[in-house]
Design a protein around this motif. Structure first.
Motif, PDB file in Angstrom:
ATOM      1  N   PRO A 361      33.765  54.432  48.237  1.00 32.51           N
ATOM      2  CA  PRO A 361      34.802  53.456  48.613  1.00 32.51           C
ATOM      3  C   PRO A 361      35.877  53.248  47.560  1.00 32.51           C
ATOM      4  O   PRO A 361      36.896  52.624  47.832  1.00 32.51           O
ATOM      5  CB  PRO A 361      33.997  52.167  48.825  1.00 32.51           C
ATOM      6  N   GLY A 362      35.679  53.728  46.337  1.00 35.68           N
ATOM      7  CA  GLY A 362      36.666  53.534  45.282  1.00 35.68           C
ATOM      8  C   GLY A 362      36.523  52.183  44.598  1.00 35.68           C
ATOM      9  O   GLY A 362      35.644  51.383  44.918  1.00 35.68           O
ATOM     10  N   PHE A 363      37.394  51.944  43.625  1.00 33.36           N
ATOM     11  CA  PHE A 363      37.389  50.670  42.903  1.00 33.36           C
ATOM     12  C   PHE A 363      38.100  49.605  43.737  1.00 33.36           C
ATOM     13  O   PHE A 363      39.219  49.841  44.204  1.00 33.36           O
ATOM     14  CB  PHE A 363      38.123  50.789  41.569  1.00 33.36           C
ATOM     15  N   PRO A 364      37.498  48.417  43.923  1.00 39.61           N
ATOM     16  CA  PRO A 364      38.265  47.312  44.516  1.00 39.61           C
ATOM     17  C   PRO A 364      39.461  46.976  43.623  1.00 39.61           C
ATOM     18  O   PRO A 364      39.409  47.164  42.411  1.00 39.61           O
ATOM     19  CB  PRO A 364      37.252  46.150  44.548  1.00 39.61           C
ATOM     20  N   PRO A 365      40.555  46.496  44.218  1.00 42.37           N
ATOM     21  CA  PRO A 365      41.772  46.242  43.416  1.00 42.37           C
ATOM     22  C   PRO A 365      41.541  45.333  42.223  1.00 42.37           C
ATOM     23  O   PRO A 365      42.065  45.586  41.135  1.00 42.37           O
ATOM     24  CB  PRO A 365      42.733  45.614  44.438  1.00 42.37           C
ATOM     25  N   ASP A 366      40.731  44.250  42.397  1.00 44.17           N
ATOM     26  CA  ASP A 366      40.533  43.338  41.280  1.00 44.17           C
ATOM     27  C   ASP A 366      39.703  43.977  40.178  1.00 44.17           C
ATOM     28  O   ASP A 366      39.879  43.678  38.993  1.00 44.17           O
ATOM     29  CB  ASP A 366      39.862  42.049  41.760  1.00 44.17           C
ATOM     30  N   VAL A 367      38.788  44.896  40.544  1.00 45.68           N
ATOM     31  CA  VAL A 367      37.982  45.597  39.542  1.00 45.68           C
ATOM     32  C   VAL A 367      38.806  46.663  38.847  1.00 45.68           C
ATOM     33  O   VAL A 367      38.683  46.874  37.632  1.00 45.68           O
ATOM     34  CB  VAL A 367      36.728  46.209  40.204  1.00 45.68           C
ATOM     35  N   LEU A 368      39.668  47.363  39.604  1.00 44.17           N
ATOM     36  CA  LEU A 368      40.473  48.438  39.021  1.00 44.17           C
ATOM     37  C   LEU A 368      41.369  47.914  37.913  1.00 44.17           C
ATOM     38  O   LEU A 368      41.579  48.585  36.898  1.00 44.17           O
ATOM     39  CB  LEU A 368      41.309  49.094  40.117  1.00 44.17           C
ATOM     40  N   MET A 369      41.900  46.702  38.069  1.00 46.18           N
ATOM     41  CA  MET A 369      42.781  46.131  37.047  1.00 46.18           C
ATOM     42  C   MET A 369      42.032  45.843  35.751  1.00 46.18           C
ATOM     43  O   MET A 369      42.634  45.795  34.682  1.00 46.18           O
ATOM     44  CB  MET A 369      43.434  44.853  37.561  1.00 46.18           C
ATOM     45  N   ARG A 370      40.694  45.657  35.842  1.00 47.86           N
ATOM     46  CA  ARG A 370      39.908  45.279  34.661  1.00 47.86           C
ATOM     47  C   ARG A 370      38.828  46.303  34.343  1.00 47.86           C
ATOM     48  O   ARG A 370      37.894  46.001  33.601  1.00 47.86           O
ATOM     49  CB  ARG A 370      39.260  43.908  34.902  1.00 47.86           C
ATOM     50  N   ALA A 371      38.930  47.492  34.906  1.00 49.13           N
ATOM     51  CA  ALA A 371      37.887  48.502  34.721  1.00 49.13           C
ATOM     52  C   ALA A 371      37.676  48.782  33.234  1.00 49.13           C
ATOM     53  O   ALA A 371      38.633  48.928  32.467  1.00 49.13           O
ATOM     54  CB  ALA A 371      38.261  49.788  35.444  1.00 49.13           C
ATOM     55  N   GLY A 372      36.422  48.855  32.842  1.00 49.86           N
ATOM     56  CA  GLY A 372      36.082  49.093  31.449  1.00 49.86           C
ATOM     57  C   GLY A 372      35.772  47.840  30.672  1.00 49.86           C
ATOM     58  O   GLY A 372      35.341  47.918  29.528  1.00 49.86           O
ATOM     59  N   GLU A 373      35.968  46.650  31.291  1.00 46.62           N
ATOM     60  CA  GLU A 373      35.608  45.410  30.612  1.00 46.62           C
ATOM     61  C   GLU A 373      34.106  45.179  30.743  1.00 46.62           C
ATOM     62  O   GLU A 373      33.476  45.639  31.703  1.00 46.62           O
ATOM     63  CB  GLU A 373      36.367  44.226  31.217  1.00 46.62           C
ATOM     64  N   PRO A 374      33.501  44.450  29.803  1.00 52.42           N
ATOM     65  CA  PRO A 374      32.055  44.205  29.894  1.00 52.42           C
ATOM     66  C   PRO A 374      31.710  43.264  31.027  1.00 52.42           C
ATOM     67  O   PRO A 374      32.496  42.409  31.415  1.00 52.42           O
ATOM     68  CB  PRO A 374      31.714  43.586  28.536  1.00 52.42           C
ATOM     69  N   TYR A 375      30.492  43.425  31.567  1.00 49.57           N
ATOM     70  CA  TYR A 375      29.940  42.572  32.616  1.00 49.57           C
ATOM     71  C   TYR A 375      30.815  42.569  33.866  1.00 49.57           C
ATOM     72  O   TYR A 375      30.994  41.548  34.515  1.00 49.57           O
ATOM     73  CB  TYR A 375      29.727  41.144  32.097  1.00 49.57           C
ATOM     74  N   LEU A 376      31.366  43.730  34.197  1.00 47.87           N
ATOM     75  CA  LEU A 376      32.177  43.873  35.397  1.00 47.87           C
ATOM     76  C   LEU A 376      31.540  44.948  36.260  1.00 47.87           C
ATOM     77  O   LEU A 376      31.521  46.122  35.898  1.00 47.87           O
ATOM     78  CB  LEU A 376      33.620  44.255  35.029  1.00 47.87           C
ATOM     79  N   SER A 377      30.999  44.540  37.414  1.00 50.59           N
ATOM     80  CA  SER A 377      30.350  45.488  38.313  1.00 50.59           C
ATOM     81  C   SER A 377      31.371  46.056  39.267  1.00 50.59           C
ATOM     82  O   SER A 377      32.210  45.331  39.813  1.00 50.59           O
ATOM     83  CB  SER A 377      29.232  44.776  39.092  1.00 50.59           C
ATOM     84  N   ARG A 378      31.310  47.373  39.520  1.00 50.99           N
ATOM     85  CA  ARG A 378      32.271  48.016  40.405  1.00 50.99           C
ATOM     86  C   ARG A 378      32.147  47.509  41.833  1.00 50.99           C
ATOM     87  O   ARG A 378      33.132  47.402  42.543  1.00 50.99           O
ATOM     88  CB  ARG A 378      32.026  49.529  40.367  1.00 50.99           C
ATOM     89  N   GLU A 379      30.947  47.131  42.233  1.00 46.89           N
ATOM     90  CA  GLU A 379      30.745  46.725  43.620  1.00 46.89           C
ATOM     91  C   GLU A 379      31.057  45.266  43.852  1.00 46.89           C
ATOM     92  O   GLU A 379      31.640  44.889  44.865  1.00 46.89           O
ATOM     93  CB  GLU A 379      29.290  46.997  44.019  1.00 46.89           C
ATOM     94  N   ARG A 380      30.724  44.414  42.891  1.00 53.59           N
ATOM     95  CA  ARG A 380      30.817  42.974  43.133  1.00 53.59           C
ATOM     96  C   ARG A 380      31.804  42.262  42.220  1.00 53.59           C
ATOM     97  O   ARG A 380      31.911  41.046  42.258  1.00 53.59           O
ATOM     98  CB  ARG A 380      29.439  42.312  42.938  1.00 53.59           C
ATOM     99  N   GLY A 381      32.494  43.006  41.373  1.00 48.05           N
ATOM    100  CA  GLY A 381      33.340  42.328  40.385  1.00 48.05           C
ATOM    101  C   GLY A 381      32.481  41.826  39.270  1.00 48.05           C
ATOM    102  O   GLY A 381      31.850  42.599  38.559  1.00 48.05           O
ATOM    103  N   GLU A 382      32.412  40.497  39.089  1.00 45.60           N
ATOM    104  CA  GLU A 382      31.560  39.928  38.042  1.00 45.60           C
ATOM    105  C   GLU A 382      30.115  40.273  38.350  1.00 45.60           C
ATOM    106  O   GLU A 382      29.654  40.141  39.485  1.00 45.60           O
ATOM    107  CB  GLU A 382      31.733  38.404  37.975  1.00 45.60           C
ATOM    108  N   SER A 383      29.369  40.733  37.331  1.00 52.54           N
ATOM    109  CA  SER A 383      27.976  41.101  37.540  1.00 52.54           C
ATOM    110  C   SER A 383      27.161  39.869  37.878  1.00 52.54           C
ATOM    111  O   SER A 383      27.448  38.769  37.442  1.00 52.54           O
ATOM    112  CB  SER A 383      27.403  41.768  36.286  1.00 52.54           C
ATOM    113  N   SER A 384      26.132  40.068  38.668  1.00 53.97           N
ATOM    114  CA  SER A 384      25.270  38.969  39.086  1.00 53.97           C
ATOM    115  C   SER A 384      23.877  39.178  38.561  1.00 53.97           C
ATOM    116  O   SER A 384      23.501  40.261  38.143  1.00 53.97           O
ATOM    117  CB  SER A 384      25.243  38.866  40.622  1.00 53.97           C
ATOM    118  N   ALA A 385      23.086  38.113  38.619  1.00 50.72           N
ATOM    119  CA  ALA A 385      21.734  38.193  38.091  1.00 50.72           C
ATOM    120  C   ALA A 385      20.889  39.156  38.879  1.00 50.72           C
ATOM    121  O   ALA A 385      19.945  39.737  38.360  1.00 50.72           O
ATOM    122  CB  ALA A 385      21.098  36.784  38.103  1.00 50.72           C
TER     123      ALA A 385
END
Length: 444
Positions: A361-385
């Motif tokens: 599906p590719g990177f979601p737009p909000d994730v693509l802008m911040r790709a490579g930052e810590p604790y950022l999941s490609r599927e959900r944005g902010e990583s979850s528990a």
């Protein structure tokens, strides 16, 4: 990659930060000094009437608490969140008591309600900060209705209009909310980055440890060579002295065979450090790709590898950090690919580039802008528990950039779908640290 969260999550759990008691004690002494100076200045300097004794009693309670904490605990003691929350709540209540005696929210020092909440936002969980913020708002609301008169000179003290007092209350509430959220966000980003870098160092240390095993193996082979030669000599003597058809002949033959087998194994261990080791020491670009992608092949997603460039291929020194970083990116592509992962290698005289793409599906737009930052999941944005730590791309980016590469994250152009990560090295950097032919890491 598999097992990564098992490696880093315990370390990150141990790295939780707690406020040092010394920090709060020092800040409270500063507040006590400021409060004492303000009360004494108004009473003795400006000669405004105010309940001087009660004010200093409230300040003295704070000073006594500081002294008790100094006596009871060492300076290096770190507070649990319950204790830190209680101490900050005491500071809010103590300030509210002083304001009650000196004009309530009409006192310009009411802005100091922000200080304990901001300290909590930088060091405690958001729930704790919310509790302290609600406590400050509740006390501020009470002070807007119940308080001693504002200290002033002369018989006629000014009374601020109700709308102005309501404006003060609203400004204080908005200030508590804004500064609390802002301080929490800034502190959270700093903590996330620090913990992610710690995780990266742990992973890199493990990979470097693995890369040093060949040197340890060669050293072990060298140390074991002498006793093994002694065993071989004794075995030959036993074979010469024992009767060919005696009871121990078979055992002596087996012993000599096992000695020769051990010699062969030690010879292989020693060869790990030879320049003839080929891919074990220096990797062509194709072998680098195969080593990074190899652990992902059993997951059933086919790979297509395209090599675009003139022979000979670029060659690099084996680098565990580079291999691990590329492996993390390939692992991410495999996780989201529908049917295929494509790895395209391009090189020229000035650069070496790898493009790792999937058809997911590719990177979601909000994730693509911040790709490579810590604790950022490609599927959900902010990583979850419930998911991963969201550190895979961050670790890959950190390790590869440390080796001189630049990374570009994008989605594949239409009509194709999927994510694409392009890694580019200057060719001189990619081929740096290659050992000249005929050299060896082993000293005589």
């Amino acid at each position: 990659m598999t097992g990564f969260s098992d490696l880093v999550e315990p370390a990150l759990a141990r790295s939780g930060r707690h406020l040092r008691l010394d920090t709060l004690v020092r800040l409270r002494w500063l507040a006590i000094a400021g409060q004492s100076l303000a009360v004494a200045g108004v009473h003795f300097g400006l000669r405004f009437p105010l309940p001087f004794g009660w004010c200093f009693a409230v300040i003295a309670v704070s000073a006594w608490l500081n002294i008790a904490l100094r006596v009871r605990f060492p300076l290096s003691h770190r507070l649990r969140e319950d204790a830190a929350t209680a101490l900050l709540a005491f500071d809010i209540i103590q300030l509210a008591a002083l304001l009650y005696l000196t004009g309530g929210l009409q006192n310009p020092f009411s802005i100091l309600f922000l200080a304990p909440v901001m300290i909590s936002a930088t060091a405690l969980q958001p729930q704790r900060t919310l509790v302290l913020g609600l406590l400050a708002v509740a006390l501020a609301s009470l002070l807007s209705f119940q308080h001693f008169p504002l200290p002033w000179s002369g018989p006629e003290r000014p009374v601020l209009p109700p709308y102005y007092q309501a404006g003060n209350w609203i400004a204080l509430v908005l200030g508590l909310g804004f500064t609390g959220i802002y301080a929490w966000r800034v502190a959270k980003e700093a903590r996330d980055l620090s913990e992610a870098l710690t995780a990266t160092e742990l992973v890199l240390a493990r990979e470097q440890h693995l890369s040093q095993l060949d040197g340890l193996a060669a050293a072990a082979a060298h140390e074991l060579g002498t006793p093994l030669a002694t065993i071989a000599l004794v075995a030959r003597e036993l074979s010469r002295l024992a009767p060919p058809d005696g009871e121990m002949a078979d055992d002596i033959t087996l012993l000599r065979e096992q000695v020769e087998r051990c010699r062969g194994i030690l010879g292989k261990l020693t060869s790990l450090q030879d320049d003839d080791a080929g891919p074990l020491d220096q990797l062509s670009l194709r072998l680098l790709i195969e080593e990074a992608a190899g652990p992902q092949r059993p997951f059933g997603v086919p790979f297509r590898i395209d090599m675009l460039g003139e022979k000979p291929e670029p060659v690099c020194r084996r680098n565990p950090g580079m291999i691990y970083g590329l492996g993390n990116i390939v692992d991410n592509a495999v996780d989201f690919a529908k049917s295929e992962v494509t790895i395209t290698a391009q090189w020229g005289e000035s650069h070496v580039a790898l493009t790792i793409a999937d058809d997911g599906p590719g990177f979601p737009p909000d994730v693509l802008m911040r790709a490579g930052e810590p604790y950022l999941s490609r599927e959900r944005g902010e990583s979850s528990a419930g998911g991963g730590l969201g550190l895979g791309l961050f670790i890959a980016k950190t390790l590869l950039e440390r080796g001189g590469a630049t990374l570009e994250f994008s989605n594949r152009p239409g009509p194709a779908s999927g994510a694409s990560v392009r890694i580019v090295w200057p060719r001189a950097v990619f081929e740096a640290d290659l050992r000249p032919a005929g050299s060896s890491n082993l000293e005589a």
